[in-house]
Design a protein around this motif. Structure first.
Motif, short mmCIF file in Angstrom:
data_model
loop_
_atom_site.label_atom_id
_atom_site.label_comp_id
_atom_site.label_asym_id
_atom_site.label_seq_id
_atom_site.Cartn_x
_atom_site.Cartn_y
_atom_site.Cartn_z
N PRO A 1 52.92 9.45 44.58
CA PRO A 1 52.59 10.68 43.87
C PRO A 1 52.34 10.51 42.38
N GLY A 2 52.62 9.33 41.86
CA GLY A 2 52.49 9.16 40.41
C GLY A 2 53.47 10.08 39.71
N TYR A 3 52.98 10.87 38.77
CA TYR A 3 53.84 11.80 38.03
C TYR A 3 53.87 13.19 38.64
N GLY A 4 53.57 13.31 39.92
CA GLY A 4 53.74 14.56 40.63
C GLY A 4 52.61 15.56 40.49
N ARG A 5 51.45 15.04 40.18
CA ARG A 5 50.28 15.90 39.98
C ARG A 5 50.04 16.85 41.16
N MET A 6 50.06 16.33 42.37
CA MET A 6 49.89 17.17 43.56
C MET A 6 51.23 17.57 44.16
N THR A 7 52.27 16.85 43.84
CA THR A 7 53.61 17.13 44.37
C THR A 7 54.03 18.55 44.05
N GLN A 8 53.68 19.00 42.84
CA GLN A 8 54.07 20.37 42.45
C GLN A 8 53.53 21.41 43.44
N PHE A 9 52.34 21.20 43.97
CA PHE A 9 51.76 22.13 44.94
C PHE A 9 52.33 21.91 46.33
N LEU A 10 52.51 20.64 46.70
CA LEU A 10 53.10 20.33 48.01
C LEU A 10 54.50 20.89 48.13
N ASN B 1 59.64 4.54 37.68
CA ASN B 1 59.39 5.48 36.59
C ASN B 1 58.68 6.74 37.08
N CYS B 2 57.75 6.57 38.02
CA CYS B 2 57.05 7.74 38.58
C CYS B 2 58.03 8.63 39.33
N ILE B 3 58.89 8.02 40.12
CA ILE B 3 59.88 8.79 40.87
C ILE B 3 60.82 9.52 39.92
N GLU B 4 61.31 8.84 38.91
CA GLU B 4 62.24 9.48 37.96
C GLU B 4 61.58 10.61 37.19
N TYR B 5 60.33 10.41 36.79
CA TYR B 5 59.62 11.47 36.07
C TYR B 5 59.43 12.69 36.96
N THR B 6 58.98 12.46 38.19
CA THR B 6 58.76 13.57 39.11
C THR B 6 60.07 14.27 39.43
N LYS B 7 61.13 13.51 39.57
CA LYS B 7 62.45 14.10 39.82
C LYS B 7 62.87 14.99 38.64
N SER B 8 62.61 14.53 37.41
CA SER B 8 62.98 15.34 36.24
C SER B 8 62.12 16.60 36.15
N LYS B 9 60.91 16.53 36.66
CA LYS B 9 59.98 17.65 36.60
C LYS B 9 60.23 18.66 37.73
N LEU B 10 60.50 18.17 38.94
CA LEU B 10 60.58 19.05 40.11
C LEU B 10 61.97 19.17 40.72
N GLY B 11 62.88 18.26 40.37
CA GLY B 11 64.26 18.35 40.83
C GLY B 11 64.43 18.62 42.30
N HIS B 12 65.16 19.69 42.62
CA HIS B 12 65.50 20.02 44.01
C HIS B 12 64.33 20.59 44.81
N HIS B 13 63.17 20.79 44.19
CA HIS B 13 62.00 21.27 44.94
C HIS B 13 61.43 20.19 45.87
N VAL B 14 61.84 18.95 45.63
CA VAL B 14 61.53 17.83 46.53
C VAL B 14 62.84 17.45 47.20
N ASN B 15 62.83 17.31 48.53
CA ASN B 15 64.05 17.04 49.26
C ASN B 15 64.57 15.63 49.10
N SER B 16 63.65 14.63 49.07
CA SER B 16 64.08 13.24 48.94
C SER B 16 63.07 12.47 48.12
N TYR B 17 63.61 11.58 47.28
CA TYR B 17 62.81 10.70 46.44
C TYR B 17 63.13 9.26 46.82
#
Length: 180
Positions: A29-38, A53-69
């Motif tokens: 997902p990189g930095y969660g560009r599409m993850t936010q919509f998914l 780093n991509c996982i950590e950034y996306t986690k900081s951005k979306l947190g609990h909105h993603v079930n598993s990283y």
């Protein structure tokens, strides 16, 4: 296509809207560009990337909105067999080496449930260098026919292939396929 929102709305959403409230795995997902919509679409969203780093950034951005990283080895998927309704990747397979794509396709077959689908954005380059960084836009040496062959060799069925014109000399494709 302009902004990420335009890509989502004009290119992606109609192709996957039937996966609302389903189990979705996003690869690279990189930095969660599409993850936010998914994350709005899925009932359970898991993401996997080679780059911590991509996982950590996306986690900081979306947190609990993603079930598993997950951080992976760049070719395997750390989720269970038959556990996903949709495997999704946009703007990453276009840059992967052919052997990495082959490994991922095998893994996608393993993790998709029966009737589950893959949505993969990939290059349509053939005859480029073996290393994607030598090709136009860092594109993989992987065209539609090669991608179709991989899908069929791994027991899945191509449902559609739609071109995405990046610029006058680069066309990518979105291939949607299904595990019977």
């Amino acid at each position: 296509y302009g902004s990420t929102e335009n890509i989502w709305n004009k290119v992606i959403f109609d192709k996957i809207k039937n996966f609302r409230n389903k189990r979705i795995l996003e690869i690279a997902p990189g930095y969660g560009r599409m993850t936010q919509f998914l994350s709005i679409l899925a009932s359970n969203l898991q993401i996997v990337d080679l780059n911590e780093n991509c996982i950590e950034y996306t986690k900081s951005k979306l947190g609990h909105h993603v079930n598993s990283y997950f951080v992976n080895d760049g070719k395997s998927l750390p989720v269970g067999d038959n556990s996903q309704d949709l495997v999704f990747s946009y703007d990453s397979f276009v840059h992967m080496h052919q052997n990495v794509i082959e490994d991922y396709i095998k893994e996608i077959y393993r993790v998709l449930s029966s009737g589950g689908q893959g949505f993969i954005h990939h290059s349509d380059l053939y005859g480029g260098g073996d290393l994607s960084f030598k090709n136009i836009g860092g594109r993989s040496n992987m065209n539609c026919n090669m991608f179709n062959k991989l899908i069929h060799e791994n027991g899945m069925i191509v449902l559609s292939q739609d071109p995405i014109i990046i610029n006058p000399i680069v066309t990518d494709y979105i291939t949607i396929f299904m595990k019977p």
